[in-house]
Design an enzyme around this catalytic site. Structure first.
Site, mmCIF file in Angstrom:
data_model
loop_
_atom_site.group_PDB
_atom_site.id
_atom_site.type_symbol
_atom_site.label_atom_id
_atom_site.label_comp_id
_atom_site.label_asym_id
_atom_site.label_seq_id
_atom_site.Cartn_x
_atom_site.Cartn_y
_atom_site.Cartn_z
ATOM 1 N N MET A 98 16.506 -124.357 33.322
ATOM 2 C CA MET A 98 15.420 -123.374 33.237
ATOM 3 C C MET A 98 14.279 -124.002 32.432
ATOM 4 O O MET A 98 14.537 -124.579 31.366
ATOM 5 C CB MET A 98 15.939 -122.116 32.514
ATOM 6 C CG MET A 98 14.879 -121.064 32.285
ATOM 7 S SD MET A 98 15.567 -119.532 31.580
ATOM 8 C CE MET A 98 15.756 -120.005 29.861
ATOM 9 N N GLY A 136 7.505 -120.522 29.995
ATOM 10 C CA GLY A 136 7.077 -119.901 31.251
ATOM 11 C C GLY A 136 6.017 -118.856 31.013
ATOM 12 O O GLY A 136 5.574 -118.630 29.880
ATOM 13 N N GLY A 187 4.952 -115.022 30.925
ATOM 14 C CA GLY A 187 5.363 -113.621 30.862
ATOM 15 C C GLY A 187 4.350 -112.785 31.624
ATOM 16 O O GLY A 187 3.144 -112.958 31.452
ATOM 17 N N ASP A 202 8.240 -114.741 34.492
ATOM 18 C CA ASP A 202 9.083 -113.656 33.996
ATOM 19 C C ASP A 202 8.425 -112.314 34.335
ATOM 20 O O ASP A 202 7.414 -111.955 33.756
ATOM 21 C CB ASP A 202 9.232 -113.781 32.472
ATOM 22 C CG ASP A 202 10.046 -112.637 31.884
ATOM 23 O OD1 ASP A 202 11.274 -112.776 31.795
ATOM 24 O OD2 ASP A 202 9.446 -111.594 31.532
ATOM 25 N N TYR A 257 7.447 -103.672 35.043
ATOM 26 C CA TYR A 257 6.057 -104.134 34.957
ATOM 27 C C TYR A 257 5.231 -103.722 36.182
ATOM 28 O O TYR A 257 4.017 -103.908 36.205
ATOM 29 C CB TYR A 257 5.974 -105.672 34.790
ATOM 30 C CG TYR A 257 6.710 -106.219 33.588
ATOM 31 C CD1 TYR A 257 7.140 -105.387 32.556
ATOM 32 C CD2 TYR A 257 6.976 -107.573 33.482
ATOM 33 C CE1 TYR A 257 7.827 -105.889 31.465
ATOM 34 C CE2 TYR A 257 7.658 -108.094 32.390
ATOM 35 C CZ TYR A 257 8.084 -107.241 31.382
ATOM 36 O OH TYR A 257 8.760 -107.752 30.305
ATOM 37 N N LYS A 293 14.032 -108.048 36.024
ATOM 38 C CA LYS A 293 14.912 -107.281 35.120
ATOM 39 C C LYS A 293 15.205 -105.893 35.666
ATOM 40 O O LYS A 293 14.370 -105.289 36.348
ATOM 41 C CB LYS A 293 14.252 -107.143 33.739
ATOM 42 C CG LYS A 293 13.660 -108.433 33.191
ATOM 43 C CD LYS A 293 13.167 -108.269 31.770
ATOM 44 C CE LYS A 293 12.336 -109.467 31.337
ATOM 45 N NZ LYS A 293 10.938 -109.409 31.780
ATOM 46 N N HIS A 344 17.145 -105.173 31.102
ATOM 47 C CA HIS A 344 15.884 -105.188 30.346
ATOM 48 C C HIS A 344 16.059 -104.615 28.937
ATOM 49 O O HIS A 344 15.609 -105.196 27.957
ATOM 50 C CB HIS A 344 14.822 -104.399 31.122
ATOM 51 C CG HIS A 344 13.422 -104.746 30.763
ATOM 52 N ND1 HIS A 344 12.374 -104.640 31.651
ATOM 53 C CD2 HIS A 344 12.870 -105.205 29.612
ATOM 54 C CE1 HIS A 344 11.254 -105.023 31.047
ATOM 55 N NE2 HIS A 344 11.529 -105.373 29.822
HETATM 56 N N1 LIG Z 1 12.466 -108.097 27.519
HETATM 57 C C1 LIG Z 1 11.598 -107.296 26.927
HETATM 58 O O1 LIG Z 1 11.934 -106.189 26.492
HETATM 59 C C2 LIG Z 1 10.176 -107.734 26.785
HETATM 60 C C3 LIG Z 1 9.318 -107.021 25.934
HETATM 61 C C4 LIG Z 1 8.000 -107.483 25.814
HETATM 62 C C5 LIG Z 1 7.576 -108.585 26.531
HETATM 63 N N2 LIG Z 1 8.434 -109.234 27.369
HETATM 64 C C6 LIG Z 1 8.020 -110.423 28.148
HETATM 65 O O2 LIG Z 1 7.475 -111.379 27.262
HETATM 66 C C7 LIG Z 1 6.164 -111.736 27.687
HETATM 67 C C8 LIG Z 1 5.318 -112.137 26.499
HETATM 68 O O3 LIG Z 1 5.187 -111.087 25.560
HETATM 69 P P1 LIG Z 1 3.845 -110.239 25.403
HETATM 70 O O4 LIG Z 1 3.026 -110.323 26.659
HETATM 71 O O5 LIG Z 1 4.243 -108.900 24.965
HETATM 72 O O6 LIG Z 1 3.103 -110.928 24.180
HETATM 73 P P2 LIG Z 1 2.524 -112.402 23.863
HETATM 74 O O7 LIG Z 1 2.864 -113.352 24.956
HETATM 75 O O8 LIG Z 1 2.943 -112.715 22.468
HETATM 76 O O9 LIG Z 1 0.959 -112.171 23.815
HETATM 77 C C9 LIG Z 1 0.199 -111.883 24.950
HETATM 78 C C10 LIG Z 1 -1.209 -111.485 24.504
HETATM 79 O O10 LIG Z 1 -1.838 -112.571 23.830
HETATM 80 C C11 LIG Z 1 -3.027 -112.964 24.531
HETATM 81 N N3 LIG Z 1 -3.032 -114.438 24.579
HETATM 82 C C12 LIG Z 1 -2.313 -115.238 25.408
HETATM 83 N N4 LIG Z 1 -2.539 -116.530 25.141
HETATM 84 C C13 LIG Z 1 -3.411 -116.563 24.115
HETATM 85 C C14 LIG Z 1 -4.041 -117.608 23.400
HETATM 86 N N5 LIG Z 1 -3.791 -118.885 23.693
HETATM 87 N N6 LIG Z 1 -4.918 -117.281 22.404
HETATM 88 C C15 LIG Z 1 -5.171 -115.996 22.102
HETATM 89 N N7 LIG Z 1 -4.604 -114.946 22.741
HETATM 90 C C16 LIG Z 1 -3.737 -115.230 23.745
HETATM 91 C C17 LIG Z 1 -2.942 -112.323 25.905
HETATM 92 O O11 LIG Z 1 -4.222 -111.939 26.382
HETATM 93 P P3 LIG Z 1 -4.823 -112.484 27.782
HETATM 94 O O12 LIG Z 1 -3.856 -112.133 28.876
HETATM 95 O O13 LIG Z 1 -6.134 -111.765 27.870
HETATM 96 O O14 LIG Z 1 -4.987 -113.971 27.612
HETATM 97 C C18 LIG Z 1 -2.113 -111.077 25.622
HETATM 98 O O15 LIG Z 1 -2.935 -110.039 25.151
HETATM 99 C C19 LIG Z 1 5.681 -110.493 28.434
HETATM 100 O O16 LIG Z 1 4.573 -110.749 29.245
HETATM 101 C C20 LIG Z 1 6.939 -110.134 29.185
HETATM 102 O O17 LIG Z 1 7.088 -110.974 30.328
HETATM 103 C C21 LIG Z 1 9.736 -108.829 27.483
#
Ligand SMILES: NC(=O)c1ccc[n+]([C@@H]2O[C@H](COP(=O)([O-])OP(=O)(O)OC[C@H]3O[C@@H](n4cnc5c(N)ncnc54)[C@H](OP(=O)(O)O)[C@@H]3O)[C@@H](O)[C@H]2O)c1
Length: 272
Positions: A15, A19, A21, A46, A51, A76, A109
């Protein structure tokens, strides 16, 4: 030494360690983000039934021109689809929306109390049929994993949990490692909330890297797979750049010490 680009799961499949999200992106925006991610070199996407963008991810996979066998696709089980029959049906629906015959990883999930054990049996069935190359869980801590082990026939390949330098969970990381479960971090860059931590800036300056790159590098240097989300092509590239250097042991230790239990999502203990 550079961080590894892949991790090997407990059933020997590979894997990508980093990746995309795909939470909080919809329709055309989600489709374009996945196409851009694949174009700049991502090979792990992911998504989740929750979603509401599996169909957009599916269209992007078609459009990208990247071979299906080269992309690792995770989806998920939704919280409203727990139970044996319900989970099997939900999996079929996810496959249909993605336009795929097989996913690479299917996760529970959230550990919804009513049904999570029966759902795991359904995931084992899906795995036995070869319709998911690996199965795993999300938001399971040690207590929930121990409960799962009481009845499970298959050890989860992955545990996807919230994790960052401000929520480092070394005991859970070690427990997963000892049980051959790959940890994968979500909200790895705290949605940017912690980028103003003044301790981060001198480290960024030392390596000439951005806050996102330093924080993501901390994950991969710990061997934690991670799935930062962005819909912006330049940030997709920036985040992938986290694989182009390695933090020193000194800086890793320093960032390990930032743990303050900072969470964005619900803790697993809410599901006991
Ligand atoms: N299993 C679960 O229960 C669960 C829960 C939460 C999340 N997830 C998964 O984990 C993934 C990641 O978590 P997340 O989306 O919550 O949070 P994250 O990846 O920590 O942060 C995403 C946020 O940060 C911004 N961002 C991305 N790259 C950046 C950079 N280089 N500089 C500044 N800001 C940046 C994005 O905005 P822009 O898009 O505008 O760039 C978005 O608002 C999710 O997308 C999802 O696939 C799983």
């Amino acid at each position: 030494m550079l961080p590894p680009r892949f991790v090997t799961l407990n059933n020997d499949i590979k894997m990508p360690i980093l990746g995309l999200g795909a939470w909080d992106m919809y329709g055309q925006e989600a489709e374009q983000a996945v196409v851009d991610a694949l174009d700049v070199g991502y090979r792990l996407i992911d998504t989740a039934a929750m979603y509401d963008n599996e169909q957009d991810v599916g269209r992007a996979l078609q459009r990208s021109g990247v071979l299906r066998s080269e992309v690792f696709v995770t989806t998920k089980l939704n919280n409203n689809a727990h139970g044996y029959d319900e989970a099997l049906k939900a999996f079929d629906e996810s496959l249909g929306k993605l336009g795929l015959e097989q996913v690479d990883l299917y996760l529970i999930h959230w550990p919804i109390r009513e049904g999570r054990k029966a759902s795991w049996r359904a995931l084992e069935q899906i795995y036995a049929e070869g319709r998911a190359r690996a199965i795993g869980v999300a938001n399971y801590d040690r207590i929930l994993l121990e409960e799962l082990f009481d009845t499970a026939g298959i050890v989860p390949a992955v545990n996807q949990i919230e994790c960052s330098p401000w929520l480092f969970q070394p005991e859970l990381m070690e427990y997963c490692r000892a049980n051959h479960i790959q940890m994968q971090s979500y909200c790895p860059i705290t949605r940017g909330i912690k980028f103003n931590d003044p301790r981060l800036h001198p480290i960024c300056e030392r390596y000439g890297k951005t806050p996102a790159q330093v924080v993501l590098n901390w994950h991969v240097c710990h061997g934690i797979s991670t799935i930062p989300k962005s819909v912006r092509r330049e940030r997709l590239q920036e985040n992938l750049g986290a694989l182009s250097f390695s933090l020193s042991e000194y800086d890793m230790n320093e960032m390990d010490s930032w743990d303050e239990g900072f969470r964005i999502c619900e803790p697993p203990s809410d599901f006991y």
